[in-house]
Design a protein around this motif. Structure first.
Motif: not given
Length: 762
Positions: A216-230
């Motif tokens: 949930i913390i990762l969701v709060a800080v928009d950590a999913s944008v890191l999938v751009c590197y996948i």
């Protein structure tokens, strides 16, 4: 065509056009400038006087007054990332809020769009595809955790997670399931708790709480944008590995049946494997009774006795392994053939489509019917028949401590970090594969929403003592494939066009609703042979490889050049560079396979996927930006590059460019720059990479100081290795092609531009 090609403006456009529309525009422009004589009005007695001077072509070469700006590649990529929710919002839970705003208008259509026969076929197919792995995983989990969680808990977890994810997720095409790294993680945690004398389920409760909080913390800080590197490099390595594991495990499971029920290869000692019934003195006097074929219960009922060495091995049944092979291969072959039946010549298109949609279901039913008719006791699907926890005395809700020290709640944060990495990587890589642009999804992505829903589901599973489910790659790929839409062909020989995917939530919800009801369906499911389900696994593994560029490039390595398919990346990247990129990717795949094969190292598998991203980033120093854009995806830049820097990275130095006035700039060998007015359409830079251009000589025709120097007409051995898939043209053709040139006057010098290979610049 000869008349068109004799016109210098059309000739220039034809060789440099990017697509069909450019050629049509050039023909329209030619017809606008040509003089046309209607055949009915042409009087042969009247002589048409030629013009006093050759008409100037400058007006035709002049670019239009208003030119559209060239699209900025980085801006387009940034716009696509924003549409997918993969750009930072700059506020807490901003990405989650944007996902909800993006998906909420489609929510009602996610149910209406499921009103199709194709969804029924997908539902039944994926139900069987999900049921067997859940039960198998439950058995392995029960063995690893002392039956604290087993098949029943896996079924309940599938029901809870599947229904919750189907109703509230951002991408319901993603199928949840159990994964190998999670099983290894559970095994390590159970062994650790046993060594410390702690209650495993209570310690696991706090691990799940911490994992949910971190997610949930990762969701709060928009950590999913890191999938751009996948990029495609990483995701296809992961998808290919999982597909190979499905294929390998399917074959391994069938062969394991042969170990339990070995084949009798010695005909003279066949009785050693038999156990048959014979009458005794106390047997009933019955006529027309073949005692040999009576089963054990019938034999004992008639006071007979069982004789034979096979009676000492009660688990052995003759022909089980051979029958299992027939069921296994039959299910796979019927599924493959019927899936392609939509392209056959028989029956109307709607009938063919129905056969294609229900291919796997028809295969399961037909092979199950064959098994029932043969009467051979092949291994059957074992489903729990009672709704209760596997371990006696365990309830459906877990006590937070249960005699564990209070400080274990804080200590659980350390393994929770590793568990978060496992779940985050498994979930997001599968989400990237499902949301890839080749699938033409129209309803948008929901990376942040998916992760948030997964965190809530992990809390529920931890409280109830259920296994954690994350996105399953092969199941998700097959779910997408089963819902693909194609155009209806009207003309003979016309190939169907891929239109997109039927995006809806109903199939996901129904699949896991049936998973939860499997307990009451035990009498029916108990008749399905396991080899049939293994055949379905083999089909899913093979089907998920279809469409992977990495697998296509692996096959190309073993093909002669002239038989290679006409893939776009083969046109635009030299074959040698394609093979180098493929071999690097193959080496990474082998490393992942080795790490996943050993239980001691398999826990590091998701971490190695992070390493794969680093390896892909290092390829920026080996391949040009343009080559990586074709073979892979461009990774996001930390700073915005200038146009000149991007051109240098893409390996376009020395190639034609367009200046601010609309002129085509071609750098010459002597350092000068030749400027040619550009026509009204864009000119492709890929023209010198087409097949016929690669076959002609590398020499360029040049005029120096007004004196013509003849270029050598020779075949370069290097040009033959370029990857062109056509046979070499004749010397006469090369001569004629090399004389096709255009003359331009620049500063009093006459410069003749000839045709070269992909390596020649002018």
């Amino acid at each position: 065509m000869a008349t068109l090609m004799s016109d210098e403006v059309f000739h220039d456009v034809a060789y440099k056009a990017r697509n069909r529309n450019h050629l049509l525009s050039a023909i329209d422009e030619f017809l606008d400038a040509v003089t046309v004589l209607p055949p009915g009005e042409w009087d042969p007695t009247i002589r048409i006087e030629p013009p006093a001077a050759v008409p100037s072509q400058d007006q035709r070469k002049r670019p239009p007054e208003k030119q559209k700006d060239e699209p900025d590649e980085e801006e387009d990529e940034q716009k696509l990332r924003e549409e997918s929710g993969l750009s930072r919002s700059g506020r807490l839970f901003g990405g989650l809020i944007n996902d909800i705003k993006r998906k909420s208008p489609w929510y009602w259509s996610d149910f209406k769009d499921a009103l199709a026969l194709q969804c029924i076929a997908s539902w039944i197919f994926l139900y069987f595809a999900c049921l067997s792995p859940i039960i198998t995983f439950g058995g392995l989990l029960g063995h690893a955790t002392g039956n604290n969680m087993a098949a029943m808990e896996s079924l309940v977890s599938g029901f809870v997670c599947g229904i919750g994810y189907g109703f509230f997720s951002g991408q319901p095409l993603t199928i949840l399931g159990s994964t190998g790294p999670v099983l290894v993680f559970e095994t390590i945690m159970y062994d650790f708790c046993q060594s410390k004398g702690w209650d495993y389920m209570s310690f696991r409760f706090w691990i799940g709480m911490w994992i949910a909080v971190i997610l949930i913390i990762l969701v709060a800080v928009d950590a999913s944008v890191l999938v751009c590197y996948i990029t495609r490099f990483t995701e296809e390595n992961f998808a290919t590995l999982i597909a190979f594991i499905f294929i390998y495990k399917a074959v391994e499971n069938v062969l394991s049946i042969g170990k339990k029920f070995p084949v009798n290869t010695h005909g003279d000692t066949i009785l050693n494997y038999e156990c048959f019934c014979t009458p005794t003195n106390r047997s009933f006097a019955l006529e027309n009774v073949n005692w040999t074929y009576l089963k054990e219960d019938e034999c004992l009922l008639k006071n007979g006795t069982m004789l034979g060495a096979g009676c000492d091995t009660p688990h052995y049944v003759p022909d089980v392994f051979l029958m299992s092979i027939i069921l296994f291969l039959g299910t796979f072959l019927i599924s493959v053939q019927l899936k392609d039946f939509k392209n056959s010549l028989f029956f109307p298109s709607k009938v063919r489509q129905v056969f294609s949609d229900f291919a796997v279901i028809i295969a399961i039913l037909s092979m199950t019917g064959l098994d029932f008719y043969a009467g051979i006791k092949t291994p059957k699907l074992q489903v729990p028949s009672e709704f209760k926890p596997t371990l006696e005395g365990r309830g459906w809700f877990i006590s937070p401590f249960n005699n564990n020290p209070i400080w274990t709640a804080i200590l659980a944060a350390l393994p929770a970090l590793l568990g978060t990495i496992l779940i985050f990587m498994d979930q997001q890589i599968t989400a990237v594969i499902v949301n890839r642009k080749e699938n033409k999804l129209k309803k948008g992505c929901g990376y942040h929403l998916d992760l948030f829903v997964l965190g809530i589901l992990i809390i529920i599973c931890s409280v109830m003592g259920l296994p954690w489910f994350v996105a399953a790659t092969v199941l998700s790929i097959n779910h997408v494939n089963s819902l693909k839409l194609e155009s209806e062909c009207a003309a003979p020989g016309e190939k169907p066009q891929f239109l997109g995917v039927r995006e809806q939530r109903v199939t996901h919800i129904l699949i896991f609703l049936m998973i939860g009801l499997s307990v009451v369906l035990t009498p029916v499911l108990g008749h399905i042979p396991m080899p049939v389900l293994f055949g379905v696994f083999l089909y899913m593994g093979v089907a998920s490889l279809k469409g992977l560029q990495f697998f296509d490039r692996l096959l190309i390595i073993f093909m002669p050049v002239k038989y290679q398919p006409d893939h776009m990346f083969l046109r635009q990247v030299p074959l040698k560079r394609v093979h180098i990129f493929t071999l690097i990717q193959l080496a990474c795949l082998v490393i992942l396979w080795v790490i996943k094969s050993f239980s001691t190292t398999s826990i590091l598998f998701p971490l190695m996927l992070v390493v794969m991203i680093g390896i892909r980033k290092s390829l920026d120093f080996v391949f040009s930006r343009r080559e990586l854009k074709i073979l892979d995806d461009i990774m996001p830049e930390t700073t915005k590059r200038t146009e000149e820097e991007r051109r240098q990275l893409e390996g376009e130095e020395g190639k034609a460019d367009i200046d601010t006035t609309g002129n085509l700039q071609i750098p010459l060998a002597n350092g000068n720059i030749m400027k040619i007015p550009l026509a009204s359409i864009n000119i492709s830079e890929e023209v010198n990479k087409t097949g016929i251009w690669k076959q002609v000589n590398e020499g360029s025709c040049a005029y120096k100081d007004g004196k013509k120097k003849k270029s050598p007409n020779k075949n370069s051995s290097k040009s033959k290795k370029r990857g062109n898939k056509k046979d070499a043209v004749s010397d006469d053709e090369k001569t004629r092609l090399s004389t096709m040139a255009e003359e331009e006057e620049e500063e009093g010098l006459t410069i003749k531009v000839g045709i070269g290979t992909s390596d020649s610049k002018v």
